[in-house]
Motif scaffolding. Structure first.
Motif, PDB file in Angstrom:
ATOM      1  N   SER A 152       0.738  -1.203  -0.103  1.00  0.00           N
ATOM      2  CA  SER A 152       0.209  -0.166  -0.002  1.00  0.00           C
ATOM      3  C   SER A 152       0.883   1.393   0.020  1.00  0.00           C
ATOM      4  O   SER A 152       1.998   1.344   0.500  1.00  0.00           O
ATOM      5  N   LYS A 153       0.594   2.249  -0.869  1.00  0.00           N
ATOM      6  CA  LYS A 153       1.245   3.513  -1.075  1.00  0.00           C
ATOM      7  C   LYS A 153       0.153   4.524  -1.043  1.00  0.00           C
ATOM      8  O   LYS A 153      -0.672   4.775  -2.026  1.00  0.00           O
ATOM      9  N   ASN A 154       0.458   5.756  -0.096  1.00  0.00           N
ATOM     10  CA  ASN A 154      -0.646   6.987  -0.149  1.00  0.00           C
ATOM     11  C   ASN A 154       0.176   7.947   0.111  1.00  0.00           C
ATOM     12  O   ASN A 154       0.839   8.085   1.150  1.00  0.00           O
ATOM     13  N   ILE A 155       0.113   8.933  -0.734  1.00  0.00           N
ATOM     14  CA  ILE A 155       0.948  10.269  -0.753  1.00  0.00           C
ATOM     15  C   ILE A 155      -0.091  11.403  -0.758  1.00  0.00           C
ATOM     16  O   ILE A 155      -0.748  11.391  -1.775  1.00  0.00           O
ATOM     17  N   SER A 156      -0.175  12.251   0.181  1.00  0.00           N
ATOM     18  CA  SER A 156      -0.659  13.596   0.166  1.00  0.00           C
ATOM     19  C   SER A 156      -0.115  14.815   0.319  1.00  0.00           C
ATOM     20  O   SER A 156       1.055  14.921   1.137  1.00  0.00           O
ATOM     21  N   SER A 157      -0.590  15.855  -0.206  1.00  0.00           N
ATOM     22  CA  SER A 157      -0.005  17.314  -0.063  1.00  0.00           C
ATOM     23  C   SER A 157      -1.205  18.145   0.328  1.00  0.00           C
ATOM     24  O   SER A 157      -2.211  18.277  -0.306  1.00  0.00           O
ATOM     25  N   ASP A 158      -0.785  18.949   1.153  1.00  0.00           N
ATOM     26  CA  ASP A 158      -1.702  20.018   1.873  1.00  0.00           C
ATOM     27  C   ASP A 158      -1.012  21.174   1.594  1.00  0.00           C
ATOM     28  O   ASP A 158      -0.220  21.822   2.412  1.00  0.00           O
ATOM     29  N   ASP A 159      -1.701  22.194   0.713  1.00  0.00           N
ATOM     30  CA  ASP A 159      -1.302  23.708   0.799  1.00  0.00           C
ATOM     31  C   ASP A 159      -2.004  24.406   1.826  1.00  0.00           C
ATOM     32  O   ASP A 159      -2.956  24.590   1.839  1.00  0.00           O
ATOM     33  N   VAL A 160      -0.824  24.924   2.525  1.00  0.00           N
ATOM     34  CA  VAL A 160      -1.632  25.787   3.725  1.00  0.00           C
ATOM     35  C   VAL A 160      -0.934  27.222   3.861  1.00  0.00           C
ATOM     36  O   VAL A 160      -0.862  27.836   4.902  1.00  0.00           O
ATOM     37  N   THR A 161      -0.733  27.530   2.510  1.00  0.00           N
ATOM     38  CA  THR A 161      -0.254  29.050   2.396  1.00  0.00           C
ATOM     39  C   THR A 161      -1.030  29.953   2.598  1.00  0.00           C
ATOM     40  O   THR A 161      -0.607  31.132   3.243  1.00  0.00           O
ATOM     41  N   GLU A 162      -2.247  29.931   2.403  1.00  0.00           N
ATOM     42  CA  GLU A 162      -3.497  31.020   2.479  1.00  0.00           C
ATOM     43  C   GLU A 162      -3.474  30.880   4.158  1.00  0.00           C
ATOM     44  O   GLU A 162      -3.572  32.078   4.592  1.00  0.00           O
ATOM     45  N   GLU A 163      -3.549  29.801   4.921  1.00  0.00           N
ATOM     46  CA  GLU A 163      -3.661  29.812   6.206  1.00  0.00           C
ATOM     47  C   GLU A 163      -2.494  30.472   6.921  1.00  0.00           C
ATOM     48  O   GLU A 163      -2.845  31.185   7.880  1.00  0.00           O
ATOM     49  N   TYR A 164      -1.384  30.319   6.586  1.00  0.00           N
ATOM     50  CA  TYR A 164      -0.083  30.640   7.275  1.00  0.00           C
ATOM     51  C   TYR A 164      -0.168  32.266   7.014  1.00  0.00           C
ATOM     52  O   TYR A 164       0.258  33.024   7.948  1.00  0.00           O
ATOM     53  N   THR A 165      -0.567  32.799   5.630  1.00  0.00           N
ATOM     54  CA  THR A 165      -0.578  34.245   5.560  1.00  0.00           C
ATOM     55  C   THR A 165      -1.380  34.929   6.270  1.00  0.00           C
ATOM     56  O   THR A 165      -1.285  36.084   6.950  1.00  0.00           O
ATOM     57  N   ASP A 166      -2.656  34.368   6.696  1.00  0.00           N
ATOM     58  CA  ASP A 166      -3.699  34.968   7.344  1.00  0.00           C
ATOM     59  C   ASP A 166      -3.453  34.918   8.721  1.00  0.00           C
ATOM     60  O   ASP A 166      -3.438  36.088   9.233  1.00  0.00           O
ATOM     61  N   VAL A 167      -2.827  34.098   9.216  1.00  0.00           N
ATOM     62  CA  VAL A 167      -2.352  33.854  10.807  1.00  0.00           C
ATOM     63  C   VAL A 167      -1.210  35.143  10.709  1.00  0.00           C
ATOM     64  O   VAL A 167      -1.489  35.669  11.797  1.00  0.00           O
ATOM     65  N   SER A 168      -0.412  35.137   9.905  1.00  0.00           N
ATOM     66  CA  SER A 168       0.770  36.159  10.008  1.00  0.00           C
ATOM     67  C   SER A 168       0.191  37.381   9.995  1.00  0.00           C
ATOM     68  O   SER A 168       0.794  38.427  10.718  1.00  0.00           O
ATOM     69  N   ILE A 169      -0.711  37.778   9.050  1.00  0.00           N
ATOM     70  CA  ILE A 169      -1.164  39.055   9.119  1.00  0.00           C
ATOM     71  C   ILE A 169      -1.870  39.571  10.355  1.00  0.00           C
ATOM     72  O   ILE A 169      -1.817  40.598  10.962  1.00  0.00           O
ATOM     73  N   LYS A 170      -3.066  38.524  10.843  1.00  0.00           N
ATOM     74  CA  LYS A 170      -3.565  38.860  12.231  1.00  0.00           C
ATOM     75  C   LYS A 170      -2.458  39.095  13.349  1.00  0.00           C
ATOM     76  O   LYS A 170      -2.751  39.816  14.200  1.00  0.00           O
ATOM     77  N   LEU A 171      -1.253  38.261  13.113  1.00  0.00           N
ATOM     78  CA  LEU A 171      -0.690  38.461  14.406  1.00  0.00           C
ATOM     79  C   LEU A 171       0.309  39.549  14.419  1.00  0.00           C
ATOM     80  O   LEU A 171       0.500  40.271  15.307  1.00  0.00           O
ATOM     81  N   ALA A 172       0.602  40.172  13.256  1.00  0.00           N
ATOM     82  CA  ALA A 172       1.114  41.454  13.101  1.00  0.00           C
ATOM     83  C   ALA A 172       0.208  42.595  13.711  1.00  0.00           C
ATOM     84  O   ALA A 172       0.594  43.449  14.139  1.00  0.00           O
TER      85      ALA A 172
END
Length: 294
Positions: A152-172
């Motif tokens: 069995s082989k299962n590979i997944s990719s999750d793009d969290v760029t939007e979440e990271y940017t949103d959290v960074s802006i709110k933090l600033a």
């Protein structure tokens, strides 16, 4: 006479030329005197008042967030979390474990969690591996080639760029307001104001800690991908390939038969209330039948 008039005329011309710049200077002085005095100009606001009445406007925050997002986009590019699940059937767990160690060292990876299970039917070695993001694909290929049969082989990719940017802006933005509250605390006059400002500062500090923790978590998952690796070996029940011989299996069969018999007896005993009801039912039925005959 003419000789006398000519020098006088020259002196008159020289005197006129000297009067013109003096007249201009006089005009300039009059212009300067006609300029409104400073008392009619509005006084500049005091620096303290500017500091007290300052509050980030929506446009300022919008500009900050836009600049922050553009800066983050330029620096961060993309935040992608990669995860994988891999099950490989091997012929020898020990040999496969040694190969795994070599592959991990080659790809700068490490084992976060290890679990081994050995039962009668199979052996399982479950590993949670953390590997640098850039070496994830090479690690998968190394395990897939030559280790054994991939079940069995299962590979997944999750793009969290939007979440990271949103959290960074709110933090600033939260840090901006935190500094504002700290400045207000220095000039607070009453105890009520001090307590309210301190409560706002505490809430902002808690929110900042949560946001920073979330960013650290995302960075960790992005920088180091996770692979769940399971090495599986099936045991064959034969005298040639298994350590479990005929004597052991014969003893296991006797024990299993005896346990089944005990379970059967205990199951019958568990029906004892019904055994008590059956004689009572037979007695009542016979009595009713005798009365009917009479």
């Amino acid at each position: 006479m003419r000789k006398l008039l000519i020098p006088l005329f020259c002196l008159l011309l020289i005197h006129c030329n000297k009067q013109e710049p003096i007249q201009v200077k006089a005009d300039l002085v009059e212009v300067l005197q006609e300029k409104p005095s400073d008392k009619y100009l509005p006084p500049p606001p005091p620096k303290e008042e500017i500091s007290k009445n300052y509050a980030p406007t929506a446009n300022a925050i919008s500009n900050i967030t836009e600049n922050k997002s553009e800066k983050d986009t330029d620096i961060i590019s993309k935040k992608v979390i990669k995860n994988g699940n891999l099950i490989i059937q091997v012929g020898d767990i020990k040999k496969a474990q040694n190969q795994t160690t070599e592959i991990l060292n080659k790809n700068q990876a490490y084992i976060q969690k290890e679990e081994f299970r050995n039962i009668d039917t199979d052996e399982n070695l479950n590993l949670v591996i953390r590997v640098p993001h850039k070496n994830f694909d090479a690690l998968i290929n190394s395990f897939s080639d030559g280790m054994g049969s991939v079940l069995s082989k299962n590979i997944s990719s999750d793009d969290v760029t939007e979440e990271y940017t949103d959290v960074s802006i709110k933090l600033a933005n939260k840090k901006i307001y935190l500094e504002k509250y700290r400045d207000m605390l220095k000039s607070a006059a009453t105890t009520k104001d001090i307590l309210e400002i301190q409560e706002n500062i505490r809430e902002l500090e808690d929110e900042i800690d949560v946001s920073e923790g979330r960013l650290r978590f995302i960075d960790d998952r992005v920088n180091y991908s996770t692979l769940n690796l399971s090495l599986y070996k099936e045991k064959v029940r034969s005298s040639a390939t298994s350590k479990i011989g005929f004597g052991s299996r014969f003893g296991d069969s006797i024990t299993e038969g005896w346990n089944s018999f005990i379970s059967f007896v205990l199951g019958i005993i568990s029906f004892w209330p019904f055994f008590l009801l059956i004689p009572l039912i037979i007695f009542l039925w016979r009595r009713w039948k005798a009365r009917r005959k009479k």
